[in-house]
Design a protein around this motif. Structure first.
Motif, PDB file in Angstrom:
ATOM      1  N   LEU A   1      62.958  -1.996  67.738  1.00  0.00           N
ATOM      2  CA  LEU A   1      63.347  -3.197  66.992  1.00  0.00           C
ATOM      3  C   LEU A   1      62.197  -3.711  66.141  1.00  0.00           C
ATOM      4  CD1 LEU A   1      65.615  -5.192  69.442  1.00  0.00           C
ATOM      5  CD2 LEU A   1      66.246  -4.061  67.323  1.00  0.00           C
ATOM      6  N   VAL A   2      60.969  -3.644  66.681  1.00  0.00           N
ATOM      7  CA  VAL A   2      59.807  -4.073  65.885  1.00  0.00           C
ATOM      8  C   VAL A   2      59.702  -3.201  64.640  1.00  0.00           C
ATOM      9  CG1 VAL A   2      57.290  -4.135  65.833  1.00  0.00           C
ATOM     10  CG2 VAL A   2      58.520  -5.110  67.764  1.00  0.00           C
TER      11      VAL A   2
ATOM     12  N   LEU B   1      58.156  -3.550  55.686  1.00  0.00           N
ATOM     13  CA  LEU B   1      56.852  -3.718  55.041  1.00  0.00           C
ATOM     14  C   LEU B   1      56.416  -2.433  54.360  1.00  0.00           C
ATOM     15  CD1 LEU B   1      54.810  -5.840  57.606  1.00  0.00           C
ATOM     16  CD2 LEU B   1      55.689  -6.536  55.376  1.00  0.00           C
ATOM     17  N   ALA B   2      56.771  -1.305  54.985  1.00  0.00           N
ATOM     18  CA  ALA B   2      56.223  -0.043  54.504  1.00  0.00           C
ATOM     19  C   ALA B   2      57.141   0.666  53.508  1.00  0.00           C
ATOM     20  CB  ALA B   2      55.952   0.883  55.687  1.00  0.00           C
ATOM     21  N   ALA B   3      58.442   0.355  53.555  1.00  0.00           N
ATOM     22  CA  ALA B   3      59.385   1.209  52.819  1.00  0.00           C
ATOM     23  C   ALA B   3      59.361   0.936  51.324  1.00  0.00           C
ATOM     24  CB  ALA B   3      60.790   0.983  53.346  1.00  0.00           C
TER      25      ALA B   3
ATOM     26  N   PHE C   1      64.618   2.535  51.101  1.00  0.00           N
ATOM     27  CA  PHE C   1      65.673   1.573  51.426  1.00  0.00           C
ATOM     28  C   PHE C   1      67.030   2.106  51.015  1.00  0.00           C
ATOM     29  CE2 PHE C   1      62.510  -2.028  51.338  1.00  0.00           C
ATOM     30  CZ  PHE C   1      62.745  -2.407  52.638  1.00  0.00           C
ATOM     31  N   GLN C   2      67.115   2.579  49.769  1.00  0.00           N
ATOM     32  CA  GLN C   2      68.413   2.922  49.205  1.00  0.00           C
ATOM     33  C   GLN C   2      68.959   4.254  49.712  1.00  0.00           C
ATOM     34  OE1 GLN C   2      70.495   1.179  47.407  1.00  0.00           O
ATOM     35  NE2 GLN C   2      69.161  -0.596  47.330  1.00  0.00           N
TER      36      GLN C   2
ATOM     37  N   ASP D   1      67.820  -7.874  45.837  1.00  0.00           N
ATOM     38  CA  ASP D   1      66.660  -7.078  46.203  1.00  0.00           C
ATOM     39  C   ASP D   1      67.013  -6.192  47.400  1.00  0.00           C
ATOM     40  OD1 ASP D   1      63.997  -6.400  45.861  1.00  0.00           O
ATOM     41  OD2 ASP D   1      63.423  -7.668  47.552  1.00  0.00           O
ATOM     42  N   SER D   2      66.505  -4.975  47.403  1.00  0.00           N
ATOM     43  CA  SER D   2      66.821  -4.060  48.502  1.00  0.00           C
ATOM     44  C   SER D   2      66.389  -4.611  49.851  1.00  0.00           C
ATOM     45  CB  SER D   2      66.125  -2.720  48.281  1.00  0.00           C
ATOM     46  OG  SER D   2      66.684  -2.054  47.209  1.00  0.00           O
ATOM     47  N   LEU D   3      65.259  -5.299  49.857  1.00  0.00           N
ATOM     48  CA  LEU D   3      64.726  -5.829  51.117  1.00  0.00           C
ATOM     49  C   LEU D   3      65.700  -6.831  51.731  1.00  0.00           C
ATOM     50  CD1 LEU D   3      62.095  -5.877  52.891  1.00  0.00           C
ATOM     51  CD2 LEU D   3      61.517  -7.953  51.665  1.00  0.00           C
TER      52      LEU D   3
END
Lengths: 427, 358
Positions: free
Chosen positions: B33-34, B42-44, B49-50, B181-183
């Motif tokens: 989960l973390v 944070l890293a992607a 993401f997509q 936004d993807s995030l």
């Protein structure tokens, strides 16, 4: 320690070299499909596009002295893969060539955010012609509405009045695209429009649709087909003995291989086109010299004589000219995506320019502006003579006075549905 | 060593039946989960993401819905994509008819519509079983896709016949549409998927889940011990279609941005069925593992040659990709026919007794 310094120096040198080589090319990826159910029609187009760019790189060292990296990203015509390719390439790309209406629809709304021009020659959304609304999308040199208008013009108003026209189309955004214009023209001229959809699953077996055509006895069949649908429709038309000279396809339904299946029986079948293969054009000689003789082509002789291969050349020419105009305007060879947008908006492909390019007769002259992203080149009617397609008409022009208001209306609807959507004034 | 259970005594039934009787499981989940909530976002990159994070979550959710029906209640269904379509179209109609509606509420409500449709198409399950039921759900698949094509009201009489996600705002932030936004979209998907997963875990462990499992194993025996088969089967259809519908709404609104009717055709149904089968029927974890394999592997395989600097044409990569994924599916089914979840179960058991196997 010395070892480490040397390593670091090497790495720094490599980095300098690396950035140097990266900057020396323009990345113009193509979302190609050489696999999947639409590959048969995709491959000749992709080969034409690729060969044109390969030729430029070999003959002129690219455009403005910068090589073009014309990498392909395989989509298989699948929207999902297309989006994956778009995300993968958009970092460095100066252009997106989506190559499918589904992918275009997906990418179109993002164009204002990502600010990369979409080049969709002869496909995509017809209202993209309205450059004020679709600032980043180009469907040069002609849209689907242009095609529909030119087909009806070719048949002639006097031959249409009171007649019945079957509109055989793929039941997909692509196939439905010309419907608004056809409906309007049907009301204006006074002919009966009979839309007959072909589902994606029925592409290869259209017996139900052709039974309906036999029963309804339309005077003309206008076909909006792609991929496996074309061969299905043409063989079915031959089987039901529909008069081939009363059947007209859109430019994507004019693939030589689809007609070769029926050969002589397909004689008289027509297809509207904004491109035409001129085999003795100087460009073809250059392609032969710099690409084919060097063994760099993926194509073959038979394919290179076809309509689709030469259309691929035309499409790459539009991109290459856009890059060239952009470079002249920006004053640098290494242009950005927004420079390229300026270039594509200020294309002026005259007869003289076509002659310089060695492409006289391969595409009609056209000009784009900020407000007009299509250019409305017009097109020719091609007819299958049993062996290949022949030009059978003079240059046809779409009816701008009918299309322009429709474009403006649909573009405004699109912008309203996608608020907030920036609209440019185009001064 | 890592999974040593020695010393973890249970002194009450409650503790024994807790979600994580072994402490390490809870720690492992916490770590995952973390990663999902903090490290990945944070890293992607946009690309990750997509093409990986968002689709894997959405596909896992859809497979979870199917797994409730097929894996827990034993009702084979081939209509998953159509039910996803119902969710997507319902959500589209809701946000266009009622633009003031909160997008997340719309997404959660759209599942209600697909639940209704799912129950309607689940009624034949009261009389037919197995492959015959699969054919009946196949009818839903054909009928619904046909409806998406023909019923122009569903796509607001759009000339292209496709639905396009408008820009949707929530508390001043765009959560759907091209401006989003993807995030943000990732967090929305993650939150919904997490809540749904929790719901599913608890449902399948509770009375309802046991009823479903009894129905799946021997339905006549289940009926004899007093289980109402109609209730059991229809609730399974309802819960499953609800989750699938929400997954469909997420699929279009949080990821694709636009959809045409044939997107919800059989290939998508099969894809989700593969995820469920390869991940492991009758397991929640399996859906995630299956989605990672089916969705993530092609992306990784596709980017690998370029990353390693191997010059292969992209069409060739695609051909190789199809063959490799196919081979891997066969490989996994031979090595572990009960799916990746069972594979993990075995590894975990081995880890618990390690280093002293019997």
């Amino acid at each position: 320690m010395r070892h480490f310094t040397r390593l670091a120096a090497l790495a720094a040198f490599g980095a300098v070299l690396g950035t140097g080589t990266v900057a020396q090319e323009l990345y113009a990826p193509n979302l190609a499909y050489r696999t999947g159910p639409f590959a048969a029609t995709g491959i000749p187009l992709m080969n034409g596009q690729r060969d044109y760019m390969t030729m430029l790189n070999a003959r002129d060292g690219g455009i403005g002295g910068v090589a073009i990296n014309f990498e392909e990203c395989e989509t298989g015509y699948s929207t999902e893969k297309g989006v994956e390719c778009y995300e993968k390439t958009k970092g460095q790309a100066i252009v997106t060539q989506p190559w499918s209406t589904g992918i275009t629809l997906q990418v179109l709304p993002k164009s204002n955010v990502d600010q990369i021009p979409i080049l969709a020659p002869g496909y995509g959304f017809s209202p993209m012609a309205d450059g004020k609304v679709f600032q980043w999308a180009f469907n040069t040199p002609a849209s689907y509405w242009d095609a529909a208008s030119m087909m009806l013009e070719y048949i002639g108003e006097e031959n249409l009045k009171g007649k019945k026209v079957a509109f055989l189309h793929l039941d997909h955004p692509f196939g439905k695209e010309p419907l608004p214009l056809m409906e309007k023209k049907a009301a204006d001229i006074g002919f009966e429009l009979l839309p007959i959809p072909v589902g994606l699953k029925e592409m290869q077996n259209q017996s139900a649709q052709w039974l309906q055509i036999r029963r309804e006895r339309p005077d003309y069949v206008i076909m909006w087909g792609w991929g496996a649908m074309n061969a299905g429709a043409i063989t079915e038309a031959v089987k039901t003995r529909f008069p081939m000279d009363k059947m007209i396809g859109v430019w994507w339904a004019g693939h030589d291989a689809d007609l070769k299946i029926v050969g002589e029986d397909g004689k008289g079948y027509k297809s509207i086109s904004f491109s035409y293969p001129v085999l003795d054009a100087p460009l073809m000689a250059d392609i032969q010299k710099y690409v084919v003789d060097e063994g760099k082509t993926l194509s073959n002789e038979e394919e290179m004589q076809g309509v689709f291969y030469s259309r691929g050349l035309v499409i790459s020419m539009i991109l290459a000219e856009g890059i060239k105009v952009a470079q002249e305007h920006a004053g640098t060879a290494e242009i950005s995506p927004s420079d390229l947008r300026w270039g594509l908006e200020n294309l002026n492909i005259t007869e003289a320019r076509l002659a310089e390019l060695g492409m006289t007769g391969m595409v009609p002259p056209f000009q784009t502006t900020c407000a007009n992203h299509t250019g409305h080149s017009g097109g020719w009617m091609l007819e299958w003579d049993g062996e290949k397609f022949q030009k059978v008409s003079d240059l046809l022009q779409a009816e701008a006075e009918v299309i322009a208001p429709l474009e403006a209306q649909m573009a405004a609807e699109y912008a309203a549905a996608n608020e907030p959507w920036p609209v440019s004034a185009c001064n | 060593m890592l999974y040593r259970t020695a010393g973890q005594f249970k002194t009450s039934y409650k503790a024994d039946q807790a979600l994580f009787p072994v402490k390490q499981d809870a720690i492992l989940l916490g770590v995952i989960l973390v990663f999902a909530w903090v490290v990945f976002p944070l890293a992607a990159s946009e690309f990750t993401f997509q093409t990986l994070l968002i689709p894997i979550l959405i596909y896992a959710l859809a497979a979870m819905g199917l797994n409730i029906l097929t894996g827990y209640a034993g009702q084979l269904s081939l209509g998953t994509a159509a039910f996803m379509g119902v969710g997507a179209y319902a959500c589209y109609k809701m946000v266009t008819l009622m633009p003031w509606m909160n997008p997340i509420v719309a997404i959660l409500l759209s599942g209600v519509f697909s639940a209704g449709v799912g129950v309607a198409f689940g009624i034949p399950s009261l009389r037919i079983k197995g492959f015959y039921l699969a054919i009946a759900t196949l009818a839903a698949q054909f009928f619904l896709v046909w409806l998406f094509e023909k019923w122009a009201w569903l796509y607001n009489y759009n000339a292209s016949g496709a639905i396009q996600v408008p820009n949707l705002e929530m508390f001043g932030v765009y959560v759907a549409g091209p401006q989003a936004d993807s995030l943000v979209q990732y967090y929305v998907v993650l939150a919904i998927v997490s809540v749904m997963t929790m719901l599913c875990i608890n449902l399948t462990r509770g009375t309802l889940g046991r009823t479903w499992k009894a129905t799946r194993d021997v339905d006549i025996a289940a009926e004899l011990i007093g289980i109402n088969l109609m209730k059991s089967k229809l609730t399974a259809f309802m819960v499953s279609s609800y989750i699938v519908g929400v997954a469909g709404a997420l699929f279009v609104f949080m990821w694709r941005g636009a959809a045409e009717p044939n997107l919800f055709d059989i290939p998508l149904s099969f894809r989700i069925l593969f995820i469920a089968i390869i991940g492991g029927l009758g397991s929640i974890l399996g859906n995630y593992l299956g989605a990672i394999l089916i969705v993530g592997l092609p992306v990784v395989l596709g980017t690998l040659p370029a990353a390693l600097g191997v010059p292969i044409a992209s069409s060739m990569v695609e051909h190789i990709n199809v063959m490799m994924v196919g081979a891997l599916i066969i490989f996994f089914l031979i090595i572990e026919p009960h799916g990746l979840a069972q594979l993990w179960r075995l590894i975990r058991e081995k880890l618990i007794i390690w280093p002293f196997p019997h």
